[in-house]
Design an enzyme around this catalytic site. Structure first.
Site, PDB file in Angstrom:
ATOM      1  N   LEU A  14       0.934  -1.192  -0.136  1.00 46.48           N
ATOM      2  CA  LEU A  14       0.133   0.167   0.055  1.00 46.48           C
ATOM      3  C   LEU A  14       0.837   1.193  -0.004  1.00 46.48           C
ATOM      4  O   LEU A  14       0.600   2.149  -0.788  1.00 46.48           O
ATOM      5  CB  LEU A  14      -0.947  -0.101   1.278  1.00 46.48           C
ATOM      6  CG  LEU A  14      -1.800   1.173   1.425  1.00 46.48           C
ATOM      7  CD1 LEU A  14      -2.676   1.598   0.283  1.00 46.48           C
ATOM      8  CD2 LEU A  14      -2.634   1.181   2.736  1.00 46.48           C
ATOM      9  N   ALA A  64       3.754  -2.672   9.502  1.00 49.62           N
ATOM     10  CA  ALA A  64       2.918  -3.454  10.445  1.00 49.62           C
ATOM     11  C   ALA A  64       3.731  -4.641   9.924  1.00 49.62           C
ATOM     12  O   ALA A  64       4.228  -5.203   8.890  1.00 49.62           O
ATOM     13  CB  ALA A  64       1.745  -3.572  10.010  1.00 49.62           C
ATOM     14  N   TYR A 129      -3.149 -11.338  14.847  1.00 49.76           N
ATOM     15  CA  TYR A 129      -2.934 -10.271  13.888  1.00 49.76           C
ATOM     16  C   TYR A 129      -4.132  -9.053  14.273  1.00 49.76           C
ATOM     17  O   TYR A 129      -3.668  -8.012  14.540  1.00 49.76           O
ATOM     18  CB  TYR A 129      -3.047 -10.759  12.621  1.00 49.76           C
ATOM     19  CG  TYR A 129      -2.950  -9.366  11.512  1.00 49.76           C
ATOM     20  CD1 TYR A 129      -1.989  -8.985  11.459  1.00 49.76           C
ATOM     21  CD2 TYR A 129      -4.252  -9.052  10.835  1.00 49.76           C
ATOM     22  CE1 TYR A 129      -2.266  -7.625  10.440  1.00 49.76           C
ATOM     23  CE2 TYR A 129      -4.355  -8.161   9.934  1.00 49.76           C
ATOM     24  CZ  TYR A 129      -2.985  -7.250   9.830  1.00 49.76           C
ATOM     25  OH  TYR A 129      -3.191  -6.267   8.796  1.00 49.76           O
TER      26      TYR A 129
HETATM   27  N1  LIG Z   1      -2.507  -6.508   3.050  1.00 47.70           N
HETATM   28  C1  LIG Z   1      -4.043  -6.454   3.575  1.00 47.70           C
HETATM   29  O1  LIG Z   1      -5.018  -7.256   3.235  1.00 47.70           O
HETATM   30  C2  LIG Z   1      -4.365  -5.574   4.696  1.00 47.70           C
HETATM   31  C3  LIG Z   1      -5.680  -5.649   4.981  1.00 47.70           C
HETATM   32  C4  LIG Z   1      -6.125  -4.695   6.108  1.00 47.70           C
HETATM   33  C5  LIG Z   1      -5.234  -3.806   6.449  1.00 47.70           C
HETATM   34  N2  LIG Z   1      -4.118  -3.747   6.213  1.00 47.70           N
HETATM   35  C6  LIG Z   1      -3.111  -2.786   6.913  1.00 47.70           C
HETATM   36  O2  LIG Z   1      -2.747  -1.955   5.868  1.00 47.70           O
HETATM   37  C7  LIG Z   1      -1.391  -1.566   6.093  1.00 47.70           C
HETATM   38  C8  LIG Z   1      -0.250  -1.746   4.888  1.00 47.70           C
HETATM   39  O3  LIG Z   1      -0.558  -2.995   4.512  1.00 47.70           O
HETATM   40  P1  LIG Z   1       0.343  -3.665   3.463  1.00 47.70           P
HETATM   41  O4  LIG Z   1      -0.081  -5.122   2.867  1.00 47.70           O
HETATM   42  O5  LIG Z   1       0.732  -2.629   2.451  1.00 47.70           O
HETATM   43  O6  LIG Z   1       1.619  -4.193   4.200  1.00 47.70           O
HETATM   44  P2  LIG Z   1       3.223  -4.659   3.732  1.00 47.70           P
HETATM   45  O7  LIG Z   1       3.279  -4.674   2.201  1.00 47.70           O
HETATM   46  O8  LIG Z   1       3.642  -5.789   4.675  1.00 47.70           O
HETATM   47  O9  LIG Z   1       3.907  -3.385   4.200  1.00 47.70           O
HETATM   48  C9  LIG Z   1       4.317  -3.068   5.694  1.00 47.70           C
HETATM   49  C10 LIG Z   1       5.622  -2.324   5.640  1.00 47.70           C
HETATM   50  O10 LIG Z   1       5.951  -2.078   7.040  1.00 47.70           O
HETATM   51  C11 LIG Z   1       7.419  -2.563   7.040  1.00 47.70           C
HETATM   52  N3  LIG Z   1       7.574  -2.688   8.554  1.00 47.70           N
HETATM   53  C12 LIG Z   1       7.508  -3.975   9.107  1.00 47.70           C
HETATM   54  N4  LIG Z   1       7.915  -3.901  10.449  1.00 47.70           N
HETATM   55  C13 LIG Z   1       8.570  -2.811  10.629  1.00 47.70           C
HETATM   56  C14 LIG Z   1       9.067  -2.027  11.540  1.00 47.70           C
HETATM   57  N5  LIG Z   1       9.295  -2.540  12.735  1.00 47.70           N
HETATM   58  N6  LIG Z   1       9.633  -0.550  11.368  1.00 47.70           N
HETATM   59  C15 LIG Z   1       9.277  -0.074  10.430  1.00 47.70           C
HETATM   60  N7  LIG Z   1       8.794  -0.758   9.132  1.00 47.70           N
HETATM   61  C16 LIG Z   1       8.353  -1.874   9.253  1.00 47.70           C
HETATM   62  C17 LIG Z   1       7.515  -3.608   6.309  1.00 47.70           C
HETATM   63  O11 LIG Z   1       8.927  -4.045   6.071  1.00 47.70           O
HETATM   64  P3  LIG Z   1       9.137  -5.687   5.699  1.00 47.70           P
HETATM   65  O12 LIG Z   1       8.319  -5.981   4.607  1.00 47.70           O
HETATM   66  O13 LIG Z   1      10.721  -5.658   5.492  1.00 47.70           O
HETATM   67  O14 LIG Z   1       8.791  -6.306   6.885  1.00 47.70           O
HETATM   68  C18 LIG Z   1       6.767  -3.251   4.872  1.00 47.70           C
HETATM   69  O15 LIG Z   1       7.614  -2.476   4.144  1.00 47.70           O
HETATM   70  C19 LIG Z   1      -0.910  -2.462   7.486  1.00 47.70           C
HETATM   71  O16 LIG Z   1      -0.975  -1.484   8.527  1.00 47.70           O
HETATM   72  C20 LIG Z   1      -1.699  -3.444   7.288  1.00 47.70           C
HETATM   73  O17 LIG Z   1      -1.900  -3.935   8.539  1.00 47.70           O
HETATM   74  C21 LIG Z   1      -3.560  -4.559   5.258  1.00 47.70           C
END
Ligand SMILES: NC(=O)c1ccc[n+]([C@@H]2O[C@H](COP(=O)([O-])OP(=O)(O)OC[C@H]3O[C@@H](n4cnc5c(N)ncnc54)[C@H](OP(=O)(O)O)[C@@H]3O)[C@@H](O)[C@H]2O)c1
Length: 300
Positions: A14, A64, A129
């Protein structure tokens, strides 16, 4: 005055789309993106000091631990990042008197409602989660006044592994795919969600908002649509139950959002989910022009 908008988790699925959308939507502001290379939100002092030094006006917190099954087996890590990490960001935001935007999830709900979830419905997460993200919501509400909490669901996008990429990969490897048919939600394209986040920031929205592409389906129907639109519908798709799949984390069987609040407060309604899937596949060069369509074009 030129403001600084900070996105944490900027290199995620995202986050990458959001950086593009915010830079286009706020040309007079500076949009800064941080990810694990720049900040570890698990470290309280580092997080608070770094954010305070930047003095942002808006902090969009997406970072996250998003591996839902991984969270189930490593609860400590899930809470350290999703809950405590979020608290550290919210503390920093409070000190800077900035605006906080936090991304949460449909997995805060248990799915028993069986009709679209309102922002005011009581959360009851079924997995680690969901519990860790809900704890994050509570910290945001406690620390960051007038924060904006956006709950999203079933995301797919160009910059991360997701259900669509997994189905397309498996379709090239197998003759038949088994897909869960007892969970219902709304597949949501990260680019559409990013635009909604930008609009909510422009409106200075506060409180909780549910945001998803409109319409609903099961993962099975979502998979069928992806295969059909990409011309891979010769692959057999077998509907199975969540129990048969046997994943570590229990998911809600129904987590459709009511997105009327978004519409009421900003005028925005996200397009129907199959339309967004088609767009995503087209941009990736993965849509299929059906032979009959080609023939008709040839006849003209
Ligand atoms: N994907 C879904 O279906 C979904 C649904 C509902 C809500 N969300 C929420 O939407 C948001 C974005 O989701 P997304 O799917 O884009 O997630 P994502 O691709 O996993 O992106 C999350 C980013 O946060 C980084 N991160 C992890 N641990 C960290 C730390 N300790 N300090 C700093 N950065 C850190 C990750 O790095 P690494 O990859 O290196 O760990 C990654 O680049 C999240 O908050 C998620 O909970 C997602």
């Amino acid at each position: 005055m030129r403001r600084t908008i900070l996105v944490i988790g900027a290199k995620g699925m995202l986050g990458t789309d959001l950086m593009t959308v915010l830079r286009a939507g706020f040309p007079n502001d500076e949009v800064v993106g941080w990810d694990v290379g720049e900040i570890d939100i698990q470290q309280e002092e580092e997080t608070v000091t770094k954010i305070e030094k930047l003095r942002p006006s808006v902090v969009v917190h997406l970072a996250a631990y998003t591996d839902v099954d991984g969270c189930e087996v490593d609860e400590e890590r899930a809470f350290a990042i999703n809950a405590e990490g979020t608290k550290h960001v919210a503390q920093a935001v409070s000190r800077c008197r900035a605006k906080m935007v936090y991304l949460s999830t449909d997995y805060v709900f248990d799915g028993n409602k069986r009709e679209p979830y309102l922002e005011s419905d009581a959360p009851h997460p079924l997995n680690v989660y969901g519990r860790s993200k809900l704890q994050g919501e509570h910290y945001v509400q406690a620390w960051a006044e007038e924060a904006l909490i956006i709950r999203a669901q079933w995301l797919y996008g160009r910059y991360g592994k997701n259900f669509v990429t997994s189905i397309l990969r498996q379709a090239t490897e197998k003759k038949a795919l088994s897909i869960v048919d007892d969970q219902t939600g709304s597949p949501t394209y990260t680019f559409d969600l990013a635009k909604a986040i930008s609009v909510l920031i422009q409106f200075d929205a506060r409180g909780i908002f549910h945001v998803a592409n409109s319409g609903l389906c099961t993962w099975y129907a979502f998979g069928q649509m992806v295969l059909r639109l990409s011309g891979m519908d010769k692959v057999r798709v077998i509907p199975i139950s969540s129990e048969e799949l046997g994943r570590p984390a229990v998911r809600p069987s129904y987590s459709v959002f009511d997105c009327q609040k978004l519409k009421r407060e900003t005028g925005l309604a996200l397009r129907h989910w199959p339309e967004a899937v088609r767009d995503y596949l087209t941009i990736q060069g993965l849509t299929h022009v059906r032979p009959e369509h080609q023939e008709k074009q040839g006849e003209k």
